[in-house]
Design an enzyme around this catalytic site. Structure first.
Site, PDB file in Angstrom:
ATOM      1  N   SER A 134      36.288  41.610  39.768  1.00 26.46           N
ATOM      2  CA  SER A 134      34.657  40.895  39.603  1.00 26.46           C
ATOM      3  C   SER A 134      34.625  39.547  40.232  1.00 26.46           C
ATOM      4  O   SER A 134      33.120  39.435  40.657  1.00 26.46           O
ATOM      5  CB  SER A 134      34.996  39.719  37.887  1.00 26.46           C
ATOM      6  OG  SER A 134      36.729  39.291  37.904  1.00 26.46           O
ATOM      7  N   HIS A 141      32.049  46.808  37.918  1.00 25.62           N
ATOM      8  CA  HIS A 141      31.885  45.916  37.460  1.00 25.62           C
ATOM      9  C   HIS A 141      31.900  45.324  36.098  1.00 25.62           C
ATOM     10  O   HIS A 141      30.074  44.913  35.864  1.00 25.62           O
ATOM     11  CB  HIS A 141      31.981  43.944  38.456  1.00 25.62           C
ATOM     12  CG  HIS A 141      31.763  43.169  37.061  1.00 25.62           C
ATOM     13  ND1 HIS A 141      30.810  42.401  37.556  1.00 25.62           N
ATOM     14  CD2 HIS A 141      32.807  42.921  36.458  1.00 25.62           C
ATOM     15  CE1 HIS A 141      31.786  41.304  36.443  1.00 25.62           C
ATOM     16  NE2 HIS A 141      32.642  41.433  36.573  1.00 25.62           N
ATOM     17  N   GLU A 149      27.295  45.713  36.569  1.00 28.08           N
ATOM     18  CA  GLU A 149      26.935  44.786  37.711  1.00 28.08           C
ATOM     19  C   GLU A 149      27.503  46.254  38.617  1.00 28.08           C
ATOM     20  O   GLU A 149      29.472  46.761  38.906  1.00 28.08           O
ATOM     21  CB  GLU A 149      27.709  44.188  38.599  1.00 28.08           C
ATOM     22  CG  GLU A 149      26.997  42.833  38.008  1.00 28.08           C
ATOM     23  CD  GLU A 149      27.323  41.809  38.619  1.00 28.08           C
ATOM     24  OE1 GLU A 149      28.730  41.543  38.974  1.00 28.08           O
ATOM     25  OE2 GLU A 149      27.061  40.326  39.059  1.00 28.08           O
ATOM     26  N   ASN A 151      28.839  36.118  38.478  1.00 29.13           N
ATOM     27  CA  ASN A 151      29.623  35.404  38.634  1.00 29.13           C
ATOM     28  C   ASN A 151      29.048  33.997  39.622  1.00 29.13           C
ATOM     29  O   ASN A 151      29.844  32.876  39.844  1.00 29.13           O
ATOM     30  CB  ASN A 151      30.653  35.453  38.292  1.00 29.13           C
ATOM     31  CG  ASN A 151      31.664  36.526  37.076  1.00 29.13           C
ATOM     32  OD1 ASN A 151      30.349  36.378  36.047  1.00 29.13           O
ATOM     33  ND2 ASN A 151      32.317  36.959  37.531  1.00 29.13           N
TER      34      ASN A 151
END
Ligand code: T1G
Length: 704
Positions: A413, A434, A446, A484
């Site tokens: 991640s 991800h 992702e 993120n």
């Protein structure tokens, strides 16, 4: 292209031909208009069949025309439908594949409809913030009955042709074809059978009543207001259909038109149209041709049977692929298998899965300590502990076992995929996948493209992502990728707001009122505050110049990780998820302010929302500049699918565009003057500054 007309046995076949979905753009509308005129004037023609080339009849109006004059240029869809309906020879619509939106409205302007089995039929305009604007709200209730029509229009869901044909009293489908391949011939034969029938039936002539209209529509309005309070189109659909039961057809059409034009300019409609196209554009990978051959993926291996690994495995079991779930202890494997079984069992309990399908899927799962399956797998997904050394070691072992051509994917991640790829002798086969927790539920995926990731690997995983019902979005390699990395700035701002005078509840309520599914503090308590704590500890070493509010660390030092410890930013009663304001946390924050000589201040909801959202926007602009995100629409799709951004606002980048980038920059300058905030961070990204100065937008570039 656009239409093709063939005459045989006095039947003129007009074929809508505008790939990929026979969208009814201006050129196609004109071509159909001209073809109807010619067929009507041709003495050798006694009847007309209107059909769709390729895989479907038509997906409706061309969404890309909306917001431009072309959408209303004559012949517009209303005029075309009126022209078909007034044709002196019967027009039979031959429906297959998908017949939705303006495509169904065009078919309802025809005198008859013959449908192939399996044809998806619907009026999904409400999902674009609209209502059917070419007679759909007036003809469908006449064809299907008021209640069935209302359900279809307000939900925007499709129904299969055979199910519609089975509805009592329906007049939408005159005949079901025996098969899709036989449709055209059977539609031609049907047309010949009615060629002389007069008067030709018109749906508009049918009666449209509801025996308890007042009560029914009052109930419908209340239901819609409760279910979709932020979507004006849903309520508008109810009103338009009620007009069909109260007004003449002409008056009802005028009412529908008035409502439709009003909705087209609403921010909600612009947001939903943006997201419709953005989600599809996200599937296009820069530098990878759409027809790039995919690698065959018939067997999958997942390394790591933890929460993520077992959730990831389910996605492939769901589409019938055998999955080897690998871990290094029987206890871990048992937990992983039990988690998968439990998740499927929950679906069975809700009636979403049959026992038979559960057994079938579990039969495809092999849980093993052995690495042997790695040599058979076409796709290997690593989902082990988020530590670079561990991942490099695991990838070294995968590399040694995997067959040539296998795709090696990491579920990391935040870690550097290029470093992971370099731990193998085949970096071109390495990609990041991800998944977002829970991996078997969240639609966002992702797809992290390494420096060396091969184009066919990208093409393969993007298509596979769609097959497992994810929305794949490509990200370049950076810490946190797209989602993120942006959320980290959003959470930093949330921490500063606590220092300056807000409570967790105030921040959460402000952003949830803006439309987020969950504010930052409730989200932290759900995901686990210790996750952010671990990332901050890493940041303190890597980037000591970046300030975070220490309040979140103090919370974690108290062991308040969130729901899993029944205490986080909020208190939780055993077995309940309700977030209860915590006196302990309130005292801790107050003490922090006292210890740091901070006089708390009232922070407006507007400032809370815009510091959180524009933090996303500024970081998003940097991601665009760095090429980590290919498009602003990609970022919006990430935030919609992975972080609960309100769809009716279109995503952070679209929201900034609609707010006005010059105003965004102005707000950021104000934030930068706040001594408690981070003036460096609030320097507008160069792209944002440039677009703001030039009156441009993220999603539209610089306006000419
Ligand atoms: N207009 C323009 N482009 C469209 C389109 C449309 N209506 N529908 C699809 N596309 C493009 C899409 O962007 C993509 O483009 C490609 O087609 C394949 O789409 C007056 C006002 C039909 C079920 O809302 O639901 O009529 O990325 O990946 O998965 O009342 O497309 O290849 O360049 O989705 O096979 C109402 C929207 C319009 C239907 C096929 N109609 N489309 O799904 O393909 S408003 C809709 C869909 C209207 C009237 C009103 C789906 C599909 P690209 P895709 P798919």
């Amino acid at each position: 292209m656009n239409t093709d007309v063939r005459h045989e046995d006095a039947v003129a076949v007009i074929m809508l031909d505008n790939p990929p979905v026979n969208g009814l753009g201006l050129v196609t509308r004109q071509a159909v208009w001209d073809a109807v005129e010619r067929a009507e004037a041709d003495g050798a023609v006694s009847c007309i069949v209107l059909a769709g080339a390729g895989k479907l009849f038509s997906a409706g109006a061309d969404i890309r025309e909306f917001g431009t004059p072309t959408a209303y240029r004559e012949p517009n869809l209303l005029s075309l439908i009126e022209r078909v309906q007034s044709c002196k020879k019967p027009v039979v619509a031959a429906l297959h594949g998908t017949c939705v939106g303006g495509g169904l409205e065009l078919a309802m302007g025809c005198h008859y409809r013959v449908a192939a089995p399996g044809c998806q039929i619907g009026l999904p305009e409400v999902k674009l913030g609209l209502l059917p604007g070419a007679g759909g709200t007036q003809r469908l209730p006449r064809a299907l009955g008021v209640e069935a029509a209302l359900n279809m229009v307000v939900s925007g869901e499709f129904m299969k042709s055979e199910r519609i044909a089975g509805l009592a009293g329906q007049r939408l489908i005159d005949q079901m074809a025996t098969s899709e391949s036989a449709l055209l011939n059977e539609a031609r034969a049907f047309a010949q059978s009615v060629a002389q029938a007069r008067p030709m039936p018109r749906l508009r002539d049918l009666d449209c009543q509801h025996p308890q209209g007042d009560g029914f529509f009052a109930f419908a309005r209340n239901s819609v207001k409760q279910a979709m309070p932020k979507y004006p189109a849903a309520l508008a659909c109810v009103n338009a259909i009620e007009s069909a039961t109260r007004l003449s057809f002409e008056q009802g059409m005028a009412k529908e038109r008035e409502i439709f034009l009003g909705l087209m300019d609403t921010p909600e409609c612009k947001s939903l149209r943006h997201l419709f196209l953005a989600e599809r554009n996200a599937a296009k990978v820069p530098g990878v041709a759409p027809d790039t051959p995919e690698r065959a993926v018939k067997r999958v291996a997942v390394v790591g049977a933890g929460t993520m690994g077992s959730g990831i495995a389910m996605n492939f079991l769901n589409i019938g692929l055998p999955v080897a779930l690998i871990d290094n202890t029987t206890e871990a494997l048992a937990r992983g298998v039990a988690s998968i079984q439990k998740n499927y069992q929950a679906q069975v309990s809700k009636g979403k899965l049959t026992e038979e399908r559960l057994a079938q899927r579990m039969g495809l799962l092999e849980a093993t300590l052995s690495l042997e399956p790695l040599s058979q797998a076409d796709l290997i997904i690593e989902a082990v502990f988020e530590d670079l050394l561990v991942k490099k070691e695991v990838f070294g072992r995968i590399d040694a076992m995997a067959k040539p051509g296998a795709i090696l994917a990491s579920n990391t991640s935040t870690l550097d995929l290029n470093v992971i790829a370099a731990a193998t002798a085949r970096p071109a086969d390495v990609v990041g996948l991800h998944f977002f927790s829970p991996a078997n539920v969240m639609r966002l995926l992702e797809v992290v493209r390494g420096e060396k990731t091969a184009p066919d690997v990208m093409a393969t995983v993007m298509k596979l992502g769609k097959r497992i019902k994810k929305t794949p979005v490509v990200s370049g390699v950076c810490d946190g990728f797209i989602g993120n990395r942006m959320i980290e700035q959003y959470i930093r701002q949330a921490g500063f707001l606590l220092e300056e005078g807000c409570t967790p509840r105030q921040v959460d309520q402000a952003i949830e009122k803006f439309g987020f599914a969950m504010g930052p503090f409730r989200m932290g308590d759900l995901a686990g505050n210790d996750i952010g704590w671990a990332i901050r500890k890493r940041r303190y070493v890597e980037k000591p110049q970046i300030r975070y509010s220490p309040i979140a660390d103090a919370l974690c030092e108290m062991g308040r990780f969130g729901q899993k410890t029944s205490a986080g930013w909020y208190d939780y009663q055993a077995g309940r998820r309700e977030a209860i304001e915590s006196a302990v946390v309130g005292q801790m924050i107050a003490k922090y302010r006292t210890d740091h000589q901070i006089t708390p201040r009232q922070v407006s909801e507007d400032e809370i929302v815009h510091r959180l959202v524009f933090a996303l926007v500024n970081e998003g602009a940097l991601l665009l500049e760095e090429g980590i995100a290919a498009r602003a629409g990609d970022i919006d799709v990430v935030y919609l699918m992975g972080y609960g951004f309100p769809p009716w606002r279109g995503g952070p980048m679209h929201y900034a565009d609609s707010y006005g980038l010059d105003r965004v920059v102005h707000a950021m300058k104000r934030f930068a003057q706040n001594p408690m905030d981070d003036a460096t961070f609030w320097q507008p990204a160069p792209l944002l500054r440039q677009l703001a100065q030039q009156g441009g937008s993220f999603t539209g570039g610089v306006t000419p």
